[in-house]
Design a protein around this motif. Structure first.
Motif, PDB file in Angstrom:
ATOM      1  N   GLY A  80       8.674 -11.854   3.541  1.00  0.00           N
ATOM      2  CA  GLY A  80       8.643 -11.114   4.807  1.00  0.00           C
ATOM      3  C   GLY A  80       9.546  -9.899   4.871  1.00  0.00           C
ATOM      4  O   GLY A  80       9.568  -9.080   3.952  1.00  0.00           O
ATOM      5  N   THR A  81      10.287  -9.790   5.967  1.00  0.00           N
ATOM      6  CA  THR A  81      11.143  -8.635   6.212  1.00  0.00           C
ATOM      7  C   THR A  81      12.573  -9.109   6.473  1.00  0.00           C
ATOM      8  O   THR A  81      12.806 -10.309   6.625  1.00  0.00           O
ATOM      9  CB  THR A  81      10.669  -7.885   7.463  1.00  0.00           C
ATOM     10  N   HIS A 105       5.624  -9.477  13.418  1.00  0.00           N
ATOM     11  CA  HIS A 105       5.269  -8.466  12.416  1.00  0.00           C
ATOM     12  C   HIS A 105       5.961  -7.120  12.592  1.00  0.00           C
ATOM     13  O   HIS A 105       6.273  -6.455  11.620  1.00  0.00           O
ATOM     14  CB  HIS A 105       3.754  -8.225  12.415  1.00  0.00           C
ATOM     15  N   ASP A 133      13.892  -2.524   6.987  1.00  0.00           N
ATOM     16  CA  ASP A 133      12.644  -3.198   6.625  1.00  0.00           C
ATOM     17  C   ASP A 133      12.209  -4.109   7.766  1.00  0.00           C
ATOM     18  O   ASP A 133      13.004  -4.862   8.308  1.00  0.00           O
ATOM     19  CB  ASP A 133      12.934  -4.015   5.359  1.00  0.00           C
ATOM     20  N   GLY A 134      10.958  -4.010   8.161  1.00  0.00           N
ATOM     21  CA  GLY A 134      10.471  -4.872   9.241  1.00  0.00           C
ATOM     22  C   GLY A 134      10.466  -4.192  10.593  1.00  0.00           C
ATOM     23  O   GLY A 134       9.988  -4.762  11.562  1.00  0.00           O
ATOM     24  N   ASP A 144       5.996  -5.404   2.986  1.00  0.00           N
ATOM     25  CA  ASP A 144       5.997  -6.416   4.049  1.00  0.00           C
ATOM     26  C   ASP A 144       4.803  -7.361   3.993  1.00  0.00           C
ATOM     27  O   ASP A 144       4.767  -8.347   4.717  1.00  0.00           O
ATOM     28  CB  ASP A 144       5.911  -5.733   5.434  1.00  0.00           C
TER      29      ASP A 144
END
Ligand code: FAD
Ligand code: FES
Ligand code: FES
Lengths: 155, 293
Positions: free
Chosen positions: B111-112, A42, A128-129, B200
């Motif tokens: 997702g990412t 995550h 992103d992420g 996200d």
């Protein structure tokens, strides 16, 4: 089983169990700039580049990376000779506790390779992420823009 | 399945894992599955396998040596290999041009960025999580899912494939090999929208709409809803109401209402059933208006 990895340009061999995660292999081999945050895909703090692309080493089986080139933050620059991205992150105030920064820098490096002059949206997508619990993300966008300019030879 | 255990160094361990196999062909993969039924697990992107653990498994079969990562034109179809990543799907020019880019757009919403470099098409279909972005899109375009097993290849229509969880539908010695998209839909107008709390987050609701529009007349409309209930749903009543009609704001509103009535939404942490129903009405209307622009 034995696997071969090229880490920051050095070829190395490792004896791994099929269930070993890439993050655990890298950290126990001394690459402690690979941070373990959530350990389940995550947060992005464990991001490394695998053949140039950002991936999450906490949910990657080491055996699957056999033969790959891995870049960790240790492969970017040193305190005395930082990479332009690292310098820009410092100059723009984009770093607080620093936990997310290895992932941020590696994701930015991968982005700038294909987008030497990225738009703000492209930077957001590139980063992103990578969660940051300190800074609020604005400074990192400025840092990537400034590093991109330096790397294009603008300054 | 449950979460993997950790050892005293905080490292995840999957118990009793003794084999890591990397076959070069689909046939070899099927043989490896048959050889030790239930003991070996297929591994593609690893984003699902690595966070879960199963008592029975003691071997992994890595699918990344199978060269199933293609996205190519094959006669009347577009063939998508099961080991293609979300990154490949989102950046494929063929998919960006297919039916308003719905498949590429759905992949781009997964997702990412680092996750999309890992997650594969086959893994996404095999897990069929309620939040999965691709299944409703494949349902909307009537994709064909090709599975390889001991008896050779078998194709499933999207309606059949998405009617129950793949663990119930597929034999344990099968793998998902390919997804075929009908080129006849390539010029349809289409839109995919994921509604989630953050970029996200897993989807609360997703909407896919497709249609042909000639002189303002709607033909072959397709509406599919994802994440609102355990399996993706086609809104056939809304589609029937659109078919052959002159497109208008009122028609889009009507289709939204019908879609809302048709989908039996369920509660989860990303939204209550009633909230999801309201979303469906608004999103179907909005996306229809967008494709008509
Ligand atoms: C933090 C996080 C966020 C995510 N967000 C989203 C999201 O927003 N949207 C979304 O759609 N998905 C999302 N996912 C992905 C999803 O939850 C699964 O992890 C993913 O789809 C699994 O794909 P994989 O290629 O990594 O498969 P793997 O982990 O390798 O495999 C998953 C399962 O599928 C089986 N399998 C794999 N390939 C095949 C095949 N070809 N044939 C038959 N069986 C096969 C495996 O045996 C295993 O049981 C997210 C995942 C994580 C970790
Ligand atoms: S530690 Fe890998 S994503 Fe958080
Ligand atoms: S600087 Fe602390 S998490 Fe980003």
């Amino acid at each position: 089983m034995e696997i071969k990895l090229t880490i920051n340009g050095d070829s190395k061999k490792f004896e791994v169990d099929p269930s070993t995660r890439l993050i655990d292999l890298l950290r126990s081999a001394g690459y402690q700039g690979v941070k373990k945050g959530c350990d389940e895909g995550h947060c992005g703090s464990c991001t490394v580049l695998l053949d140039g692309q950002p991936i999450l080493s906490c949910i990657k089986f080491a055996a699957q990376a056999d033969g790959a080139e891995i870049t960790t933050i240790e492969g970017m620059g040193t305190v005395n000779d930082p990479h332009p991205l690292q310098q820009s992150f410092v100059d723009k105030g984009a770093v607080q506790c620093g936990f997310c920064i290895p992932g941020m820098i590696l994701s930015s490096k991968s982005l700038l390779e294909t987008h030497p002059d990225p738009t703000e949206d492209e930077i957001k997508r590139g980063l992103d992420g990578n969660y940051c619990r300190c800074t609020g993300y604005v400074k990192q966008i400025e840092a990537v823009q400034s590093a991109a300019q330096k790397m294009r030879g603008g300054i | 399945m449950r979460h993997a255990e950790k050892n005293n160094k905080g490292e995840k361990t999957v118990r009793k894992l003794s084999e890591f196999l990397k076959p070069a062909t689909v046939e070899e993969t099927v043989e490896l599955l048959i050889e030790r039924p239930g003991k070996r697990k297929l591994l593609a992107g690893g984003t699902g396998v690595s966070v879960t653990d199963s008592q029975q498994i003691d071997g992994l079969i890595d699918l990344t040596g199978l060269e199933l990562d293609y996205i190519e034109e094959a006669g009347e179809q577009l063939a998508l290999g099961a080991v293609a990543t979300m990154r490949q799907l989102e950046s494929s020019d063929l998919l960006k041009q297919y039916a308003g880019g719905v498949v590429a757009e759905a992949a781009a919403n997964v997702g990412t960025t680092p996750l999309r470099n890992m997650i594969t098409l086959g893994g996404s279909l095999a897990q069929m999580r309620v939040w999965a972005d691709l299944p409703p899109v494949f349902l909307a375009v009537d994709a064909e899912i090709v599975v390889s097993g001991p008896e050779g290849e078998q194709s499933y229509s999207a309606v059949e494939f998405f009617s129950k969880h793949p663990t119930r539908l597929l034999d344990k010695s099968c793998l998902i090999k390919q997804v075929n998209l009908d080129q006849k839909l390539a010029d349809y107008r289409g839109n995919y929208e994921k509604f989630a709390m953050t970029s996200d987050a897993y989807a609360t609701v997703t909407v896919t709409v497709l249609a042909e529009l000639n002189d303002g007349i709607v033909t072959n409309p397709r509406i599919a809803i994802g994440s609102a209930s355990p399996f993706p749903t086609r809104c056939t009543a809304a589609e029937e109401a659109l078919e052959g009609q002159k497109f208008s704001q009122e028609l889009a509103v009507k289709a939204g209402k019908l879609a809302r009535e048709e989908v039996k939404t369920t509660d989860n942490v990303w939204g209550s059933a009633s909230y999801k129903s309201k979303l469906i009405e608004k999103l179907v209307k909005r996306n229809l208006l967008q494709i008509a622009e």
